[in-house]
Design a protein around this motif. Sequence first.
Motif, PDB file in Angstrom:
ATOM      1  N   UNK A 170       0.808  -1.221   0.000  1.00 39.09           N
ATOM      2  CA  UNK A 170       0.000   0.000   0.000  1.00 39.09           C
ATOM      3  C   UNK A 170       0.840   1.269   0.000  1.00 39.09           C
ATOM      4  N   UNK A 171       2.143   1.123  -0.106  1.00 42.15           N
ATOM      5  CA  UNK A 171       2.996   2.296  -0.140  1.00 42.15           C
ATOM      6  C   UNK A 171       4.455   1.950   0.074  1.00 42.15           C
ATOM      7  N   UNK A 221      -6.504   3.318   0.038  1.00 45.68           N
ATOM      8  CA  UNK A 221      -6.577   3.716   1.444  1.00 45.68           C
ATOM      9  C   UNK A 221      -7.995   3.488   1.969  1.00 45.68           C
ATOM     10  N   UNK A 222      -8.159   2.692   3.013  1.00 44.39           N
ATOM     11  CA  UNK A 222      -9.496   2.473   3.583  1.00 44.39           C
ATOM     12  C   UNK A 222     -10.019   3.757   4.244  1.00 44.39           C
ATOM     13  N   UNK A 282      -0.488  -5.754   6.882  1.00 43.97           N
ATOM     14  CA  UNK A 282      -1.684  -5.914   6.050  1.00 43.97           C
ATOM     15  C   UNK A 282      -2.904  -6.235   6.915  1.00 43.97           C
ATOM     16  N   UNK A 283      -3.992  -5.514   6.687  1.00 46.78           N
ATOM     17  CA  UNK A 283      -5.238  -5.770   7.399  1.00 46.78           C
ATOM     18  C   UNK A 283      -5.382  -5.035   8.712  1.00 46.78           C
ATOM     19  N   UNK A 284      -4.329  -4.334   9.148  1.00 47.75           N
ATOM     20  CA  UNK A 284      -4.388  -3.673  10.453  1.00 47.75           C
ATOM     21  C   UNK A 284      -4.771  -2.198  10.365  1.00 47.75           C
ATOM     22  N   UNK A 285      -4.833  -1.663   9.155  1.00 45.85           N
ATOM     23  CA  UNK A 285      -5.054  -0.228   8.988  1.00 45.85           C
ATOM     24  C   UNK A 285      -6.417   0.237   9.477  1.00 45.85           C
ATOM     25  N   UNK A 286      -7.391  -0.664   9.528  1.00 45.83           N
ATOM     26  CA  UNK A 286      -8.736  -0.279   9.950  1.00 45.83           C
ATOM     27  C   UNK A 286      -9.077  -0.786  11.353  1.00 45.83           C
ATOM     28  N   UNK A 345      -9.928   7.129  11.493  1.00 48.50           N
ATOM     29  CA  UNK A 345      -9.253   6.860  12.764  1.00 48.50           C
ATOM     30  C   UNK A 345      -8.140   7.876  13.002  1.00 48.50           C
ATOM     31  N   UNK A 346      -7.329   8.129  11.982  1.00 50.59           N
ATOM     32  CA  UNK A 346      -6.213   9.068  12.131  1.00 50.59           C
ATOM     33  C   UNK A 346      -6.736  10.472  12.431  1.00 50.59           C
TER      34      UNK A 346
END
Length: 258
Positions: free
Chosen positions: A82-83, A140-141, A111-115, A147-148
Amino acid sequence: MTIQGDRIKSVTLREVAKATQLSVAAVSQILGKRTHLFSPATQKKVIRAAAKLGYRRNISAWATRTRKFGCVGLLSSAGGEHGRIFVEMIEGIQTELSSRDMHLTLTWLPEGSATSREYMPKTLREYMVDGLLVNYFVQIPQAMIDIIREYGIPAVWINSNWPDDCVYPDDEEATAHATRYLIGLGHRKIVYASYSWGTTQPSGHYSQEARLGGYCSVMEDAGLTSRRIEHPEYLPRCEREAFSLDWLRAPDRPTAVV
């Protein structure tokens, strides 16, 4: 800092001031962010005394007093899906921060932790950085963005094309410039080749459309026919050479490629 038995005793500003016969306020400024207010000789005197005594600034006390940490966090995608992150980029960030007496904290997002609110790294969950650089720019989810923003930390998104709070290269002008250059060399059969995303897949990044747009715009202005070379599905790197040779050996092959 001195060791007494099994205890570590921290050296105070008052002790450095006593050793240099200067005020605590002056020593604090020299060892802080106002060194430029004093002569080189006075600076050297204080710095040498501090080093000899083993003085180290109490960052916890400083952060409590100023509500600043002198630190910027870099949040990046682990594995590069993703980057991607490059050594030169980290060096550039660190060089700029060092010039401002700040430092960098690097955090990876698997992977999978961004949300996941439960997984969000310590740099977000706890107040420990002054700002955030987000190097997560492909698909980007929305939940990650939310959250950010909820944490309220000033953030700049790297390589994302948004109305604000972002920095990115001008991909459209880059391909336009390259196409104009090839036309100037006399080429007329110029193709645009892209293997990043298949034609049946949604574009994962703004640059896909921007680069194609720059190429097509210049070709149209020059009265030339645009031609795209893409694969229906995402093409792994190990298969790109064979795919390229197929269209490069064709009777209607181009004379130049963007």
